[in-house]
Design a protein around this motif. Structure first.
Motif: not given
Length: 744
Positions: A100-107
């Motif tokens: 979830t944290v690693m998805a933050i930039p893409a989000g």
């Protein structure tokens, strides 16, 4: 016994005439006794529902009632729902939180693009087509990204609708950040999913099991060691490894892990065959077999210790393959000479197969050790005599990622097909919602995203359930909006209950319950954001209907049979790749010319595995009459193993007539695989005649005996070893082909 007692049902809460209060208490007691244990059996579903409910409600209440920021509250809540409920992120609590944290930039990028492209319908549609494909296709890089993809799609869908409000971008991004962080904290600390053994630990357990099995040098069959080896090998099967722990990404570490897993499973299989082929309670092995088994045991145990420590290796430290290779080289040559003397009475290669098991086990132990060294940071493994297997060791990370991303860029890939299907469906839904100016058009795309399946049959089944659930949910939601009207306090109180119920009932009871529950969640949530009437419920029903029709239409246009036809084509492609690999590898062995295109064989094997995995997950009206596809995958793995190992073997096959025999045998086997590929492509069935075994008598007529003494004995023995290794490889591929014909 009274009549009432005699007719009471044996299960369920009993009816009572003692009044509604006592009846209610008895029913609650029944639910406590029977319902709570049932929910405990679904701990993962309940835990995820609790995490999503707590994180989303906390985010919504903070933004809506404390900060009074409406846009921020919507994005914070839908971030939690999209990444926590719509997405299927695998793994333990720590792994899910990390994803979830690693998805933050893409989000952040997706929300920004969605906000800016909402300026015009055509821009939003074009963005949906490109981004929808890219997000879906990104699943090729690993199970975690694939699991998060549906939720990431929603992060673009939500802001790409009117009103065009770039001034709200900061609120949207802040809400997303808040929701993602709250979800990550909930995944990590609130009823977290239990940790599973890491893949490195599974490799270490399998290596230790192999060492224990190699410690048996004769006598009774080691039943307990064989059972442990079987369990360790099964634990490394792709279907048994948790998706989050699967080494499926294109990183060098994961490629080395996958290589080590293949090697240790082969090692366990060869040791198992070696021990189970031995007969008699007092069976003893030849001294050279005992020496090899001791070397295998030492190498496997050192490998297991290195895997458990997990420290990066410096040059010169850690387990070494040199001792086992020094022991293996003379044994390989000696066994080849001894085996050639016995082949005259061994047309079916029984003796050859038995004598080859320990040699193949030693080869696998060497590959396992070198793959472990590469896994722990030693990139010099390609300098080893068997370093041909590790050609990827010095490839830079960008190239590895590029190879993976382009691997499925073909219409023959089910992942490419699925990405195209979703992108076309979402773009069509966005275009229709924009042209018709549908109220809450976001729900149209959400329905298309959640209801589109890989086959038209499955999509139609999902649509029927979804429409039924949405209809019931809409009726209940309309009644709720009429009764409660604009009392935000009531909606705020019942929101957690509605969310928790919907997120538990959906996964446990099916799609109809999920759609009905989500309809109630949407009504309860939007009633607190903007003034809503009972008309909100039928609007959602219409939007779900429109999205369902779009999903069905895309299913009919884009590969409506899913993997039903693709699995046969991909298996045909794999058979063709096997045939090519047989010819290329044999040319390298005989003529020392050319190279084996391992990448092409790998690509065909991966495409075939992906299509089979999807095919096995799809519901079908008639699944009878299908070939035994896993046997074709086994043949592909055998072809790859020979293509990796044989070209690096020392020696040269001589005389010329022997090399010519090997080429003819390889060409015959390759032709059989090409014929099978043609029949799979045309769906003409399998011929009744089975492939012919290798003509060993013809080989013996050409191969001169190896002298027991003389200056060229060593060279001739090495040549014989290379010849017999190639014969064993071709025999395995011929045997695979025979099983394919038999089981089809």
């Amino acid at each position: 016994m009274s009549e009432q007692q005699g007719t009471s049902p044996p299960y369920g809460p009993r009816r009572s005439a003692d009044g509604p209060v006592r009846a209610l208490l008895r029913r609650l007691r029944y639910l406590r006794v029977h319902g709570v244990p049932g929910l405990r059996g679904h701990r993962s579903v309940v835990g995820n529902a609790v995490r999503v409910t707590v994180a989303s409600c906390l985010a919504f209440y903070l933004c809506r009632y404390v900060l009074d920021l409406t846009a921020m509250s919507v994005y914070a809540t839908f971030t939690v729902v999209s990444l926590g409920a719509l997405a299927r992120i695998p793994g333990s609590g720590r792994q899910r939180a990390a994803t979830t944290v690693m998805a933050i930039p893409a989000g952040l990028v997706l929300i920004t693009l969605g906000t800016l492209l909402a300026v015009q319908t055509w821009a939003a549609v074009l963005g949906m087509l490109v981004i929808g494909f890219m997000v879906a296709y990104a699943g090729t890089t690993g199970p975690r990204i694939a699991g998060a993809a549906p939720g990431m799609q929603l992060l673009y869908i939500l802001p790409c609708f009117p009103p065009y409000a770039p001034q709200d971008l900061v609120q949207r991004l802040t809400g997303f950040l808040l929701g993602a962080l709250l979800l990550a904290l909930a995944q990590r600390f609130l009823m977290p999913e239990p940790r599973t053994p890491s893949f490195g630990r599974l490799l270490a357990d399998a290596a230790e099991a192999a060492a224990d099995l190699a410690d048996h040098h004769g006598g009774p069959t080691p039943v307990q060691a064989l059972a442990r080896a079987h369990r360790a090998g099964e634990a490394l099967r792709p279907t048994a490894v948790p998706p989050a722990d699967m080494p499926a990404s294109p990183t060098l570490t994961h490629k080395a892990m996958a290589h080590a897993a293949e090697a240790v499973r082969t090692l366990l299989a060869r040791l198992d065959t070696l021990h189970t082929m031995a007969t008699g309670p007092h069976h003893t092995y030849h001294p050279e077999t005992v020496a090899l088994l001791q070397g295998i045991s030492a190498a496997a145990r050192e490998t297991a210790d290195a895997l458990r420590r997990g420290r990066r290796l410096r040059p010169g430290e850690g387990p070494s393959a040199a001792p086992l290779q020094q022991e293996l080289t003379p044994v390989r040559a000696h066994r080849a000479v001894a085996t050639l003397d016995r082949l005259g009475a061994d047309d079916r290669l029984v003796y050859l197969r038995r004598r080859s098991q320990v040699v193949q086990a030693a080869d696998s132990a060497v590959v396992l050790l070198l793959a472990t060294r590469l896994l722990l940071g030693d990139r010099t493994v390609d300098r080893n005599p068997v370093g041909h297997s590790f050609a990827y060791a010095r490839v830079h990370a960008p190239r590895l990622w590029w190879q993976r991303l382009t691997l499925h860029l073909t219409p023959r890939s089910v992942i490419f097909q699925n990405a195209c299907r979703f992108a076309l469906g979402l773009a069509a839904a966005r275009a229709i919602a924009g042209v018709l100016d549908l109220q809450h058009g976001f729900w149209v795309l959400l329905a298309t995203l959640t209801l589109t399946r890989t086959t038209t049959l499955e999509t139609w089944s999902a649509v029927r359930q979804a429409l039924l659930g949405t209809l019931v949910g809409a009726v209940v939601a309309a009644g709720l909006l009429v009764v409660v009207q604009d009392r935000d306090t009531v909606y705020a109180v019942i929101l957690p209950v509605v969310m928790l119920t919907a997120f538990i009932a959906g996964p446990l009871r099916g799609l109809a319950w999920a759609q009905g529950g989500f309809t109630l969640v949407v009504a309860t949530l939007f009633a607190q954001v903007t003034p809503s009437t009972w008309q909100l419920a039928p609007v959602r029903l219409v939007d779900v209907l429109v999205g369902s029709v779009i999903g069905l239409a895309c299913g009919l246009v884009a590969w409506p049979r899913g993997a039903g036809s693709e699995v046969r084509k991909s298996m045909a492609g794999l058979c063709s790749a096997i045939a090519d690999a047989i010819g290329q590898t044999t040319a390298q062995v005989v003529e020392r010319a050319g190279s084996t295109d391992i990448f092409a064989l790998n690509r065909a094997l991966i495409l075939a595995r992906e299509s089979l995995a999807q095919y096995q997950c799809e519901a079908r009206e008639n699944a009878a009459g299908q070939p035994d596809w896993p046997t074709v995958l086994v043949a592909g793995a055998d072809a790859r193993r020979g293509g990796r190992l044989l070209p690096g073997r020392p020696g040269r096959i001589a005389p010329h007539e022997v090399g010519a025999w090997l080429r003819r045998a390889a060409d015959s086997t390759a032709a059989d695989y090409r014929a099978l590929a043609d029949r799979l492509r045309t769906d003409r069935g399998i011929p009744h005649e089975r492939p012919q075994p290798l003509d060993i008598r013809a080989l013996l007529a050409l191969a001169p005996p190896v002298p027991h003494h003389g200056p060229d004995r060593e060279r001739r023995a090495v040549s014989a070893a290379l010849l017999l290794d190639s014969v064993i490889w071709l025999d395995a591929l011929t045997d695979d082909l025979s099983r394919i014909h038999q089981e089809m």
